[in-house]
Design an enzyme around this catalytic site. Structure first.
Site, PDB file in Angstrom:
ATOM      1  CB  SER A  21      -4.405 -11.103  17.573  1.00 49.46           C
ATOM      2  OG  SER A  21      -3.029 -10.910  17.292  1.00 49.46           O
ATOM      3  CE  LYS A  44       4.220 -15.123  11.114  1.00 47.22           C
ATOM      4  NZ  LYS A  44       4.073 -14.991   9.680  1.00 47.22           N
ATOM      5  CB  SER A  51      -0.819  -4.729   9.849  1.00 45.76           C
ATOM      6  OG  SER A  51       0.119  -5.365   9.057  1.00 45.76           O
ATOM      7  CB  THR A  52      -4.282  -3.739  13.971  1.00 40.17           C
ATOM      8  OG1 THR A  52      -5.051  -4.509  13.058  1.00 40.17           O
ATOM      9  CG2 THR A  52      -5.198  -2.764  14.706  1.00 40.17           C
ATOM     10  CD1 TRP A  54       2.860  -2.683  13.135  1.00 40.59           C
ATOM     11  CD2 TRP A  54       4.228  -0.949  13.450  1.00 40.59           C
ATOM     12  NE1 TRP A  54       3.935  -3.141  13.845  1.00 40.59           N
ATOM     13  CE2 TRP A  54       4.805  -2.089  14.057  1.00 40.59           C
ATOM     14  CE3 TRP A  54       4.898   0.268  13.529  1.00 40.59           C
ATOM     15  CZ2 TRP A  54       6.019  -2.049  14.715  1.00 40.59           C
ATOM     16  CZ3 TRP A  54       6.120   0.296  14.182  1.00 40.59           C
ATOM     17  CH2 TRP A  54       6.673  -0.837  14.768  1.00 40.59           C
ATOM     18  CD  GLU A 123      -5.564   9.025   6.401  1.00 43.33           C
ATOM     19  OE1 GLU A 123      -5.814   8.012   5.714  1.00 43.33           O
ATOM     20  OE2 GLU A 123      -5.174   8.971   7.564  1.00 43.33           O
ATOM     21  CG  HIS A 244       1.644   4.807   2.384  1.00 42.09           C
ATOM     22  ND1 HIS A 244       2.164   6.083   2.381  1.00 42.09           N
ATOM     23  CD2 HIS A 244       0.529   4.865   3.149  1.00 42.09           C
ATOM     24  CE1 HIS A 244       1.403   6.865   3.127  1.00 42.09           C
ATOM     25  NE2 HIS A 244       0.401   6.151   3.602  1.00 42.09           N
ATOM     26  NE  ARG A 293      -2.688   5.279   0.780  1.00 43.54           N
ATOM     27  CZ  ARG A 293      -3.083   4.715   1.923  1.00 43.54           C
ATOM     28  NH1 ARG A 293      -3.073   3.417   2.044  1.00 43.54           N
ATOM     29  NH2 ARG A 293      -3.472   5.451   2.936  1.00 43.54           N
ATOM     30  CG  HIS A 352       0.497   0.853   3.020  1.00 39.32           C
ATOM     31  ND1 HIS A 352       1.019   0.961   4.292  1.00 39.32           N
ATOM     32  CD2 HIS A 352      -0.766   1.364   3.089  1.00 39.32           C
ATOM     33  CE1 HIS A 352       0.115   1.522   5.093  1.00 39.32           C
ATOM     34  NE2 HIS A 352      -0.979   1.757   4.389  1.00 39.32           N
ATOM     35  NE  ARG A 387      -6.223  -0.098   2.427  1.00 41.18           N
ATOM     36  CZ  ARG A 387      -5.707   0.834   3.227  1.00 41.18           C
ATOM     37  NH1 ARG A 387      -6.507   1.630   3.923  1.00 41.18           N
ATOM     38  NH2 ARG A 387      -4.406   0.981   3.326  1.00 41.18           N
ATOM     39  CB  SER A 392      -7.524  -1.152   5.913  1.00 40.15           C
ATOM     40  OG  SER A 392      -6.770  -0.132   6.502  1.00 40.15           O
ATOM     41  CG  LEU A 393      -7.621   0.461  11.138  1.00 38.21           C
ATOM     42  CD1 LEU A 393      -7.319   1.604  12.103  1.00 38.21           C
ATOM     43  CD2 LEU A 393      -7.028  -0.823  11.673  1.00 38.21           C
TER      44      LEU A 393
HETATM   45  C1  SIN Z   1      -1.715   6.370   6.489  1.00 38.55           C
HETATM   46  O1  SIN Z   1      -1.821   6.777   7.646  1.00 38.55           O
HETATM   47  O2  SIN Z   1      -1.297   7.039   5.570  1.00 38.55           O
HETATM   48  C2  SIN Z   1      -2.121   4.959   6.192  1.00 38.55           C
HETATM   49  C3  SIN Z   1      -3.564   4.854   6.309  1.00 38.55           C
HETATM   50  C4  SIN Z   1      -4.076   3.699   5.510  1.00 38.55           C
HETATM   51  O3  SIN Z   1      -3.301   2.895   4.992  1.00 38.55           O
HETATM   52  O4  SIN Z   1      -5.289   3.621   5.356  1.00 38.55           O
END
Ligand code: SIN
Length: 544
Positions: A21, A44, A51-52, A54, A123, A244, A293, A352, A387, A392-393
């Protein structure tokens, strides 16, 4: 192979079962409803525990002035270090802006600039300001809120909480026709049951709990990826675990989910410093603290190794509006006795994101008919060896929609599951901590043949601790064991350093390794691997 479990004592049915979900599962479920198919959404824990919620940084999409999907594609390919599937990246970046608009139409509210436009930040690895964010640093929570509200408004989506998926059910052709699952429920749906479906979508998110320290919540035990492996699907790129770079360091003995300090903090000007107070990233990469990253995580690890320290510092004291721009991070630092407006933040890398997962094509189809995979559980090839931040979102939004379209266009009739006589396995949860520690020690940011051999040997020894006591702990632990084994096997095989895979004994990138490692297990539990050329169609070269 299947997990040891009681026989199903109850049965449910829906056109499509979606497991998970987060952004991927919710988007897929909503898009499937546009085709009037019924959905059973299995999750679950509670619907918003994954994770979303967060995710801090945001969603990357080429929406800003002067930005283009082409530029986003270039940045994604650079971050992916030569292993991206170009076609998957093109889909991601070109369908991304529309997917974000759709999310906004579904009710997600993003932060605006002073002129009333969507505020875009930067980022690591992005050459443009292209990250949408919400609530400053609470983007995932807003995405989750908006999608859940839409799901709750839809009578055609039944949500089943506290439901751990166990294994896939197959019909006489070997196609997936449902899943077994365990529900802590009430009434008729309690204990082990089965959910029959015309298509199954796995969107169970990440597997960060394979390691001792992770940004992932406790539910991230990779259950869907392990299920797919046992069902005969391939996993790919699993050696590329993204660490991360800036996770709040709260002490050596801290275990499980750790507080994230978003890359967006560096996007707003924060600088990494070593223990002598020297800024070091400017000597490493033209983008300095905003390098991709993997490069930042490696350099931090080098700094830590050379000084024998457990962390480096992040200096965010020059960000004037830190508490307003990053309210979640500010509070989490204060909770740990650090005031980031006047003090340096201790940070270290932690696991991460899994850039790999179940190998799928551009419509999220695995090699097993009827089994789709979306989001972090999948390997579309869009991330390659590393990535790009905040892709990811976006991947969940874009590929969730594509999966729904494919299911609607080709969904078969219901079929009956065939009696399974596959080999059963179940490991004692007593091994979980030792497994996580072995993985962090031997298969973390820096690996070598020696450390990986030792880790594999530990895993083999831990696999001797079997149990007959089927429960959530033992199912999850067994899943972690499968994923750990896959990661270590691929990391051993890839004798080069690339993206987020850093081998101390093979420190350079090798052109010969511009290839993808696929892994699978057969019905007796024997592992095999295959080196595949890049290209999305290879998912079907390894049929069941
Ligand atoms: C972050 O906010 O640094 C994580 C973002 C991500 O994993 O794409």
């Amino acid at each position: 192979m299947r997990l040891r479990a009681a026989k199903p004592g109850w049965s449910a049915k829906a056109d499509v079962v979606v497991i998970g979900s987060g952004v991927a599962g919710l988007t897929t479920a909503l898009q499937i409803r546009a085709h009037n198919l019924s959905v059973l959404l299995v999750t679950k824990a509670r619907v918003d525990s994954g994770s979303t919620k967060w995710a801090q940084g945001g969603i990357a999409a080429a929406l800003g002035p002067g930005d283009t999907p082409d530029q986003h594609e270039k940045d994604t390919l650079v971050a992916g270090a030569g292993l991206c599937d170009v076609n998957a990246v093109k889909v991601l970046v070109s369908e991304g802006p529309e997917a974000v608009r759709k999310l906004i139409a579904r009710g997600a509210v993003f932060d605006l600039s002073e002129t009333g436009e969507i505020a875009l930040t930067r980022e690591g690895g992005h050459l443009r300001n292209r990250i949408l964010h919400a609530g400053g640093d609470a983007t995932g929570a807003e995405v989750s809120r908006a999608l859940l509200a839409a799901v709750k408004n839809d009578n055609g989506i039944e949500v089943l909480e506290n439901a751990l998926v166990i294994d896939a059910l197959k019909n006489e052709n070997g196609d997936v026709c449902g899943v077994t699952l365990h529900v802590i429920g009430a009434g008729t749906r309690d204990g082990v049951g089965q959910a029959l479906a015309r298509a199954v979508v796995i969107a169970t998110g990440g597997l960060g709990q394979v390691f001792s320290q992770t940004t992932n919540p406790s539910v991230s035990t990779g259950d869907g990826v392990a299920l797919a492996l046992r069902a005969g699907a391939d996993v790919a790129d699993v050696e590329f675990i993204q660490f991360h770079p800036t996770v709040l360091w709260i002490g050596d003995s801290s275990r499980g989910q750790q507080p994230l300090i978003s890359e967006a903090v560096r996007g707003e000007g924060a600088i990494l410093k070593n223990l002598k107070g020297e800024a070091f990233m400017k000597y490493v990469h033209p983008l300095a603290d905003l390098a991709p990253r993997d490069i930042v995580a490696k350099e931090i690890s080098r700094q830590m190794l050379s000084s024998g320290s457990k962390h480096v510092w992040l200096d965010a004291t020059k960000i004037p509006d830190f508490p307003e721009r990053f309210p979640t991070i500010y509070q989490s630092c204060l909770n740990h006795g650090i005031n980031p407006t006047i003090e340096l933040i201790p940070v270290a890398p932690a696991s991460h994101y899994a850039s790999g997962g179940v190998r799928v094509d551009l419509f999220g189809r695995s090699a097993i008919p009827g089994l789709y995979v979306c989001g972090e559980s999948a390997c579309t090839g869009a991330h390659g060896a590393n990535r790009l931040a905040s892709n990811s979102l976006l991947e969940g939004l874009v590929f969730g929609a594509r999966i729904a379209e494919n299911i609607a266009a080709s969904i078969p009739e219901f079929s009956a599951p065939k009696q399974s006589n596959s080999v059963e396995i179940l490991l004692d949860p007593v091994i979980r901590t030792a497994l996580q520690q072995a993985m962090s020690r031997g298969a973390g940011v820096v690996r070598s043949k020696e450390s990986l051999d030792e880790t594999l040997m530990t895993l083999q020894k831990l696999a001797l601790f079997t149990t007959n006591e089927a429960n959530i702990d033992s199912w999850e632990t067994t899943n972690l064991y499968y994923l750990a084994t896959a990661i270590v096997r691929s990391a051993l095989e890839r004798s080069e350093s690339r993206g987020s895979h850093w081998r101390a004994d093979f420190p350079n990138v090798s052109q010969a390794w511009e290839k993808r490692i696929h892994q699978r297990i057969d019905s007796n539990g024997t592992w095999s691997s295959e080196i595949a050329e890049l290209g999305v169609t290879d998912v079907f070269s390894t049929t069941k």
